[in-house]
Design an enzyme around this catalytic site. Sequence first.
Site, mmCIF file in Angstrom:
data_model
loop_
_atom_site.group_PDB
_atom_site.id
_atom_site.type_symbol
_atom_site.label_atom_id
_atom_site.label_comp_id
_atom_site.label_asym_id
_atom_site.label_seq_id
_atom_site.Cartn_x
_atom_site.Cartn_y
_atom_site.Cartn_z
ATOM 1 N N HIS A 145 1.457 -1.277 0.261
ATOM 2 C CA HIS A 145 -0.114 0.143 -0.303
ATOM 3 C C HIS A 145 1.263 0.871 0.141
ATOM 4 O O HIS A 145 1.991 1.127 0.447
ATOM 5 C CB HIS A 145 -0.529 0.276 1.120
ATOM 6 C CG HIS A 145 -1.807 -0.888 1.838
ATOM 7 N ND1 HIS A 145 -2.910 -1.026 1.994
ATOM 8 C CD2 HIS A 145 -1.294 -2.611 2.405
ATOM 9 C CE1 HIS A 145 -3.039 -2.398 1.848
ATOM 10 N NE2 HIS A 145 -2.177 -3.019 2.299
ATOM 11 N N THR A 146 0.146 2.464 -0.584
ATOM 12 C CA THR A 146 0.682 3.310 -0.252
ATOM 13 C C THR A 146 1.339 3.981 1.603
ATOM 14 O O THR A 146 -0.259 4.220 1.856
ATOM 15 C CB THR A 146 0.371 4.327 -1.295
ATOM 16 O OG1 THR A 146 -0.068 4.418 -2.502
ATOM 17 C CG2 THR A 146 1.106 5.852 -1.677
ATOM 18 N N THR A 147 1.740 3.787 1.960
ATOM 19 C CA THR A 147 1.926 5.049 3.541
ATOM 20 C C THR A 147 2.511 5.740 3.206
ATOM 21 O O THR A 147 1.863 6.782 4.169
ATOM 22 C CB THR A 147 2.856 3.694 3.978
ATOM 23 O OG1 THR A 147 3.724 3.007 3.198
ATOM 24 C CG2 THR A 147 2.342 2.725 4.379
ATOM 25 N N ASP B 224 -5.064 1.339 -0.428
ATOM 26 C CA ASP B 224 -3.736 2.154 -0.572
ATOM 27 C C ASP B 224 -4.245 3.494 -1.762
ATOM 28 O O ASP B 224 -4.400 3.638 -2.959
ATOM 29 C CB ASP B 224 -4.184 0.870 -2.184
ATOM 30 C CG ASP B 224 -2.555 1.132 -2.811
ATOM 31 O OD1 ASP B 224 -2.389 0.556 -3.717
ATOM 32 O OD2 ASP B 224 -1.982 1.806 -2.746
#
Lengths: 329, 284
Positions: free
Chosen positions: B61-63, B165
């Site tokens: 995921h984009t964190t 995400d």
Amino acid sequence: MAGASQQGGFAFDLCKRNEFFEAKGVKHPGFTKTGTTIAGIIFKASARLGIAAESHPAFASPPSLRLCTPAFIIHWHAMQWNFAIQLPSLTHACPSPCCYHQDGVVLGADTRSTAGTTVADKNCEKIHYIAPNIYCCGAGTAADTENVTGMVASQLELHRYATGTQSRVVTAMTLLKGHLFKYQGHVSAALVLGGVDFRGPHLFTVYPHGSTDSLPYCTMGSGSLNAMAVFESGYKDDLTREEAMDLVARAIRSGIMNDLGSGSNVDLCIITKDGVEYLRNHEYLQAKTYERQFPQKFASGSVPVVRERIYDIKKVVTVVEGEPMDMEA
Amino acid sequence: MQPRPQSHSAALGPGCTGPSLANPTPLAFDHQRQVAQAPSCGAEAFAVDPAALANGQPRKHTTYPYVTGTSVLGITYKDGVLLASDTLGAYGSTKRYKSFDRLRKVNESCIVGAGGELSDFQYIMRLLEELSDDDFCMDDGHTLKPAEVHSYLCRVLYNRRNKMDPLWNSLVVGGFHAGKPFLGTVGMQGTNYTDAHVATGFGNHLARPLMREHHRPDMSEEEATALLHQCLKVCYYRDKNSINKFTIAKVSAEGVTISEPFALETEWRYKLFENPAANAAGAW
């Protein structure tokens, strides 16, 4: 200074106890902060030779006004000193440049104090007295700002008795930053300190960790960005007193309108060499459109009478007249 | 032949990036494009590929964002909409890319500006370009209206957020259609609204108060530009991640114009800035 610890340095006696509690799962009490918008600005209108003064209503009364002469200035200042607080605000009366050398500081603040998401006090005072010529706006934890400014005000008063001179703004600043640094930011007081002493007008910001800035215009609090936007687009060199007051009021209004932590009314405090003008609720923005009268006043005859019962108390009460009881024994 | 664009997470399947028009669909995920206006890229239903999950590949995921843009400002005026932003792509605290166009044209009646992760913005532009290309190919005289672009972006961002995400962007959509200006904003969670003036990021705190004070719906273009310049200047003064190089994009009945980058006059030499410690030893 009174209040310094006996051994000097930091006292960490209770830290181990607090750590023990935290390890056991005890939740420490949080700080109730007050969102705020506070701001300050230095104005330095240089002396102008003014013919506009003649049409000036505030100066309409004698002494006769022509070009500024030193004698006139001293005389006018002497007049103003006596009426420093009671003199009506010069804002309305002074649209044109003023005929005297006028330096000073304008401090502004909103009046909302919050406990979490509730408004605790709709009309609190955030501009605190430090000395007759020094005032301080406080943002952050309300208890911290009140007590820190009160403490420094007491210390300065004792200092004035000891030295016999007017307090300097840098003294207040040094006392505040020393105290706040000692507590490493746990005393959550973010202050805008302003005043005028023999060296001229000063404006400082004091941050909770103890650092300071010396600036011509500054803002603190949750609404500081909103107020700073107004300052950055409106500040210029050599503001007059009225321009400075207007700019600070606009900045505080911007904080009130655009920040949830600030609200209610605008307080202003103008400090010059000649005295302080504390304009409490200079702009009253929380006026209700409809105020209900209390107690309710109903015009007689407006309410229909459904039933009337008259009780004659004399039938059930015995009135005995006699000497009043002696209470002195 | 171009390689087929892969989803950045095998377990999620082609739900995030799918084949574009030019590339053939794999048989496993045979998807008929029922709706002509829907882009193929990202159009497939969200499907988790059990095979990939079984492989033990981690789901990515984009964190947090890497290369970011700051605030975008937008105001409506009498004849259209103005968007403004600086041209910086910052890599943390470094001013890495100083000529990044954060204001892009979608079609003749719509522009989009973005702050946040700039690679996600480039992906969003790819989605919008595919839609515009479909319109062009359809050749029926209709193009995407600004409100449609706004609505589409809301749905894309909200759906990505639901997949945990997100596309890490704060978008501003400005357009002029049927004689009326349109201005809306979409956040990375899918929060969206339309208003007469919007700002993202720091602009919310710095520019919005000035816009609320000075904006009128019947402003002329000069007044609107002056107001934007004032707001950009304040944002440059007080936002660390900004540079003195801005672009302004205009949408009006005549179409879209995106200006050349320009700088604003800034004042750093106020008299009272000099020697602040004159009467305060130790202050600065």
